[in-house]
Motif scaffolding. Sequence first.
Motif, PDB file in Angstrom:
ATOM      1  N   THR A 147      32.146  28.155  40.527  1.00 38.79           N
ATOM      2  CA  THR A 147      31.465  28.816  41.647  1.00 38.79           C
ATOM      3  C   THR A 147      31.148  27.845  42.780  1.00 38.79           C
ATOM      4  O   THR A 147      30.921  28.286  43.910  1.00 38.79           O
ATOM      5  CB  THR A 147      30.162  29.495  41.183  1.00 38.79           C
ATOM      6  OG1 THR A 147      29.366  28.557  40.447  1.00 38.79           O
ATOM      7  CG2 THR A 147      30.446  30.700  40.322  1.00 38.79           C
ATOM      8  N   SER A 148      31.124  26.564  42.496  1.00 40.79           N
ATOM      9  CA  SER A 148      30.923  25.590  43.573  1.00 40.79           C
ATOM     10  C   SER A 148      32.024  25.703  44.617  1.00 40.79           C
ATOM     11  O   SER A 148      31.793  25.498  45.814  1.00 40.79           O
ATOM     12  CB  SER A 148      30.900  24.166  42.999  1.00 40.79           C
ATOM     13  OG  SER A 148      29.852  24.014  42.080  1.00 40.79           O
ATOM     14  N   ILE A 149      33.214  26.042  44.166  1.00 42.06           N
ATOM     15  CA  ILE A 149      34.340  26.258  45.079  1.00 42.06           C
ATOM     16  C   ILE A 149      34.301  27.666  45.651  1.00 42.06           C
ATOM     17  O   ILE A 149      34.399  27.873  46.865  1.00 42.06           O
ATOM     18  CB  ILE A 149      35.674  26.014  44.349  1.00 42.06           C
ATOM     19  CG1 ILE A 149      35.728  24.591  43.785  1.00 42.06           C
ATOM     20  CG2 ILE A 149      36.853  26.269  45.280  1.00 42.06           C
ATOM     21  CD1 ILE A 149      36.922  24.342  42.874  1.00 42.06           C
ATOM     22  N   LEU A 150      34.139  28.646  44.763  1.00 38.27           N
ATOM     23  CA  LEU A 150      34.210  30.052  45.188  1.00 38.27           C
ATOM     24  C   LEU A 150      33.139  30.413  46.205  1.00 38.27           C
ATOM     25  O   LEU A 150      33.436  31.025  47.237  1.00 38.27           O
ATOM     26  CB  LEU A 150      34.094  30.962  43.967  1.00 38.27           C
ATOM     27  CG  LEU A 150      34.068  32.462  44.274  1.00 38.27           C
ATOM     28  CD1 LEU A 150      35.379  32.902  44.911  1.00 38.27           C
ATOM     29  CD2 LEU A 150      33.778  33.267  43.017  1.00 38.27           C
TER      30      LEU A 150
ATOM     31  N   ALA B 104      37.084  35.571  35.645  1.00 42.84           N
ATOM     32  CA  ALA B 104      37.109  36.269  36.928  1.00 42.84           C
ATOM     33  C   ALA B 104      37.051  35.287  38.089  1.00 42.84           C
ATOM     34  O   ALA B 104      37.746  35.454  39.098  1.00 42.84           O
ATOM     35  CB  ALA B 104      35.940  37.250  37.009  1.00 42.84           C
ATOM     36  N   THR B 105      36.239  34.242  37.948  1.00 41.26           N
ATOM     37  CA  THR B 105      36.078  33.269  39.032  1.00 41.26           C
ATOM     38  C   THR B 105      37.379  32.525  39.314  1.00 41.26           C
ATOM     39  O   THR B 105      37.711  32.239  40.466  1.00 41.26           O
ATOM     40  CB  THR B 105      34.959  32.265  38.691  1.00 41.26           C
ATOM     41  OG1 THR B 105      33.757  32.990  38.395  1.00 41.26           O
ATOM     42  CG2 THR B 105      34.692  31.335  39.868  1.00 41.26           C
ATOM     43  N   VAL B 106      38.137  32.199  38.261  1.00 45.57           N
ATOM     44  CA  VAL B 106      39.431  31.515  38.449  1.00 45.57           C
ATOM     45  C   VAL B 106      40.361  32.370  39.298  1.00 45.57           C
ATOM     46  O   VAL B 106      41.025  31.879  40.228  1.00 45.57           O
ATOM     47  CB  VAL B 106      40.075  31.198  37.088  1.00 45.57           C
ATOM     48  CG1 VAL B 106      41.525  30.766  37.272  1.00 45.57           C
ATOM     49  CG2 VAL B 106      39.294  30.112  36.364  1.00 45.57           C
TER      50      VAL B 106
ATOM     51  N   LEU C 113      42.768  33.628  44.806  1.00 43.59           N
ATOM     52  CA  LEU C 113      42.923  34.524  45.957  1.00 43.59           C
ATOM     53  C   LEU C 113      42.384  33.879  47.228  1.00 43.59           C
ATOM     54  O   LEU C 113      42.990  34.002  48.299  1.00 43.59           O
ATOM     55  CB  LEU C 113      42.201  35.847  45.686  1.00 43.59           C
ATOM     56  CG  LEU C 113      42.802  36.738  44.587  1.00 43.59           C
ATOM     57  CD1 LEU C 113      41.920  37.951  44.357  1.00 43.59           C
ATOM     58  CD2 LEU C 113      44.221  37.159  44.951  1.00 43.59           C
ATOM     59  N   CYS C 114      41.241  33.195  47.123  1.00 42.03           N
ATOM     60  CA  CYS C 114      40.644  32.551  48.300  1.00 42.03           C
ATOM     61  C   CYS C 114      41.551  31.456  48.855  1.00 42.03           C
ATOM     62  O   CYS C 114      41.733  31.338  50.076  1.00 42.03           O
ATOM     63  CB  CYS C 114      39.274  31.959  47.949  1.00 42.03           C
ATOM     64  SG  CYS C 114      37.966  33.181  47.781  1.00 42.03           S
ATOM     65  N   LEU C 115      42.122  30.643  47.965  1.00 44.59           N
ATOM     66  CA  LEU C 115      42.993  29.565  48.418  1.00 44.59           C
ATOM     67  C   LEU C 115      44.261  30.117  49.063  1.00 44.59           C
ATOM     68  O   LEU C 115      44.728  29.595  50.087  1.00 44.59           O
ATOM     69  CB  LEU C 115      43.345  28.657  47.242  1.00 44.59           C
ATOM     70  CG  LEU C 115      42.174  27.865  46.633  1.00 44.59           C
ATOM     71  CD1 LEU C 115      42.657  27.044  45.440  1.00 44.59           C
ATOM     72  CD2 LEU C 115      41.527  26.963  47.677  1.00 44.59           C
ATOM     73  N   LEU C 116      44.811  31.171  48.487  1.00 44.73           N
ATOM     74  CA  LEU C 116      46.000  31.791  49.077  1.00 44.73           C
ATOM     75  C   LEU C 116      45.684  32.383  50.450  1.00 44.73           C
ATOM     76  O   LEU C 116      46.472  32.237  51.397  1.00 44.73           O
ATOM     77  CB  LEU C 116      46.535  32.886  48.146  1.00 44.73           C
ATOM     78  CG  LEU C 116      47.170  32.406  46.834  1.00 44.73           C
ATOM     79  CD1 LEU C 116      47.519  33.596  45.942  1.00 44.73           C
ATOM     80  CD2 LEU C 116      48.408  31.563  47.123  1.00 44.73           C
ATOM     81  N   PHE C 117      44.533  33.027  50.578  1.00 49.04           N
ATOM     82  CA  PHE C 117      44.154  33.612  51.865  1.00 49.04           C
ATOM     83  C   PHE C 117      43.900  32.523  52.895  1.00 49.04           C
ATOM     84  O   PHE C 117      44.269  32.656  54.069  1.00 49.04           O
ATOM     85  CB  PHE C 117      42.903  34.475  51.698  1.00 49.04           C
ATOM     86  CG  PHE C 117      42.489  35.185  52.960  1.00 49.04           C
ATOM     87  CD1 PHE C 117      43.131  36.349  53.376  1.00 49.04           C
ATOM     88  CD2 PHE C 117      41.457  34.684  53.751  1.00 49.04           C
ATOM     89  CE1 PHE C 117      42.758  36.996  54.544  1.00 49.04           C
ATOM     90  CE2 PHE C 117      41.078  35.324  54.915  1.00 49.04           C
ATOM     91  CZ  PHE C 117      41.728  36.486  55.315  1.00 49.04           C
TER      92      PHE C 117
END
Length: 450
Positions: A368-371, A424-426, A431-435
Motif C-alpha cells: 500500500t505504500s506504493i498503491l 488485490a493490492t498487487v 493497473l496503476c503502473l500501466l496507467f
Amino acid sequence: MRKTRDLTEGRVLTSLIRFAMPVFAALFLQSLYGGVDLLVVGQFSHTADVSGVSTGSVLMQTVAMVVTGLTMGITIFVGQKIGEGRREEAGRAIGTGILLFTALGILLTGLLVGGAGTLARLLHAPEEAYEQTCAYIRICGMGGVFIVLYNLLGAVFRGIGDSKTPLVTVCIACVCNILGDLFFVAVLHMGARGAALATVLSQAISVVLSLVLVRGRPLPFQFRPSYLRLDGFYLRRELALGAPIALQEFLVGISFIVIQTVVNAIDVTASAGVGVAEKVCGFIMLVPSSYAQSMSAFVAQNMGAGKAARARAALGYGIATALGVAVVIASFSFFRGDLLAGIFSRDPEVIAQAHDYLRAYAIDTLLTSILFCCVGYFNGCGHTFFVMVQGIVGAVLVRIPVVYLVSMRPHPTLFQIGLATPCATVVQITLCLLFLLWHRKSRSARELPV
C-alpha cells in the motif's frame, strides 16, 4: 491564526512532508479515538461487546470511507481553483458542497438508525453479539450529520493547503472520546453502547470546534452567504470528481465487510480477533493513508498551477519515503503482532487470532505504500474514474473471490483469509503502473511538434 500553505513553491520533498505530517497526526488521532473504543471495551467488557464494536466499526468505517471519497471531489476542485488563482469559483464550490453534504448527513442518519437491525443481520453478527452490534450502529448513526460535516470541513481545509486546523480539532475530539469511553464503558459499564455514545459526542465537538476556528480567519477564497446554493455547474464537477472515488471506497469497504461476515460465521472469538486486528491495521496503515490524502491536495494545486513535473516528483518522493517506513512497521507486525493485539484485548485466544490476521496485513503494508501514493497522485490529477476502476477490480474481482475461495477450504485460518487483501493490492498496483506509463506516453506524444 492559521495560515494556508502554497504547495506550488519550495522543495518538493520538504513541502510534501510538512503538509503530510499534520495529516498523519490527524489520522493517527482518528485511529486512536476509534481504537480507544475497542481498547476500553476489551478491557472492561465482555467478548460479545468486543465483537459488537468490531462488526459495527467495519460498517461505520465503510460509511466514513464513502463520505471521504465524496468530499475528495471538493479537495481536488478547490485545490485546482486556488492553484489557478480563481478564488470566487473556489468559494462557490464550497457553498454548494455544504448544502450537498448536509442533505447527505440527514439521509445517512435515517438509514443507519432505522436499519440498524437489518444491517446487523446482513453482517452476520454472532447471536451472542447481535444486540450489541445493533446498538453500536444505531447510536453511531445518530451522529451521521457530524460524520459528514467533519469530513467536509477537513476536505476544504486540505484543499486550501491547511492540514493543521483539522489536526487541532481531531486532537480535542480524541481527548473527549477517551474521557467519554472511560466514563460510559469503564464507569457506567455500558459496553458497546457506551463506546458508540462517546464516539458521537466527540464527533459533534470536532465539528463545532472546526466552525469556531474558521470564523474570522483570512481564507484564500471568497465566500458570501449567497454562495450557499446548489449550483448545477459546481455540483456536477464535485460529483464527477468525488463520486468515482466514493464508489471505489464503497466497494472496497464492502469487500472488507465480506471478510468480517465470513469470519463472523466462524465464531465470536474469530470475529473479535479480526476486529482487534483491523484496529491495529488502522495504525500501521497511517503513513500510506496520510500520503494518499496529502498527495491529492499537493498534486491538485500544482496541476492547477501548470507544474506537472513538480507533481510527478512528489509521487516518487512519496513512494520512496512511505516504503522505507513500511519495511520497519511490516516486520514488527508480522513477527510481534501479538504485542499490538494485546493492547486491545486481554483474551489470549482473541490475541492469537488477531496476530494471525495481522501477518497477512503486514505484507499489504509494504504494497500500500506504493498503491496509496499512486491513488493520491491520480486523484490530484483529476483521474478519479481510473481510481474507481482499479479499486473496483481489486475489491470485486480479486479480494471478494479470494475470500470466498479460502472460506470454502476446511478450517481456513485468518492468515489465509487475510491474504486476499495483498493479492488485490498487487493487481491494483499493476493497473496503476500501466496507467501511469500510458498517461506519460500519451502526454509525450501530444507535446511532440507536428
